[in-house]
Motif scaffolding. Structure first.
Motif: not given
Length: 237
Positions: A79-99
């Motif tokens: 399995v592959a397990i990813f630990f990712q935190s969302d980031i704020l870029h120019r007023g927009v939240w980037i959902d890394k789990s979505f990526l």
């Protein structure tokens, strides 16, 4: 009987778990070193602030390519397990789990589970920085029913060796799942940073391999030791 010595066999202690840390570019290393059987990945891909050579759009493309490289590398029984935190870029939240999940869908990987890990106390505010992280587990094939239930929300990520490091308790949850639900006996973190996933894997009896392009991080990853809270260690039996 006099003159005879005992021939009873002595118990031999199992070898200590191994830890190998390689100073290299993760994607090049993955391309050059096919995965061994009984291997799984626990990792956290760097965000744009950690890759100064890329602007945001370049980082996003790199992030998705790196996710695909990790998924393609993991063997069928892992399995592959990813630990990712969302980031704020120019007023927009980037959902890394979505990526991560969008890449997984395109490469026909299955979502095994998706957990939320609190990095600040539940109910507190952390303006401009996500107080949570995603813990996402993916596999090439649908997994059977789990033998051990996992919490959907982990209230405390545990000790963090650096601001962007994986929390020890989040890593412990991931490693214990690998022990319980796969035949993996080696954990690989191709973006190992300070080496939390490696140290936790060793503490729970697994070999570990880490890769990082920072020599400073590699030195830290070779030295890091962790103390785990009591858990159900029988999951690996």
């Amino acid at each position: 009987m006099a003159g005879l010595t005992s021939t009873m066999p002595r118990a031999v202690a199992p070898p200590a778990p191994r830890r190998t840390v390689v100073h290299a570019d993760a994607l090049a290393w993955l391309a050059q070193h096919p995965a061994e059987p009984a291997t799984s990945v626990i990792t956290s891909l760097p965000d744009v602030s950690e890759l100064a050579e890329h602007d945001f759009d370049e980082w996003r493309t790199w992030f998705q390519s790196a996710t695909k490289a990790v998924l393609d590398w993991v063997p069928h029984d892992g399995v592959a397990i990813f630990f990712q935190s969302d980031i704020l870029h120019r007023g927009v939240w980037i959902d890394k789990s979505f990526l991560v999940l969008s890449v997984a869908e395109g490469s026909s990987h299955h979502l095994v589970w998706h957990k939320i890990v609190c990095r600040t106390p539940p109910g507190s505010a952390s303006p401009g920085r996500a107080g949570y992280s995603h813990l996402v587990c993916l596999a090439r094939e649908a997994r059977p029913a789990f033998r051990h239930a996992l919490p959907d929300v982990l209230a405390d990520a545990g000790f963090e060796a650096s601001q962007k490091a994986l929390g020890v308790e989040a890593c412990a949850l991931a490693v214990r799942f690998v022990l319980a639900e796969t035949n993996a006996r080696t954990i690989v973190d191709p973006f190992c940073g300070h080496g939390t996933a490696l140290a936790v894997a060793n503490a729970l009896g697994l070999d570990a391999v880490g890769v990082d392009r920072s020599a400073r991080c590699c030195r830290a990853a070779r030295r890091l030791a962790v103390t785990l809270r009591p858990g159900d260690e029988s999951v690996g039996s």
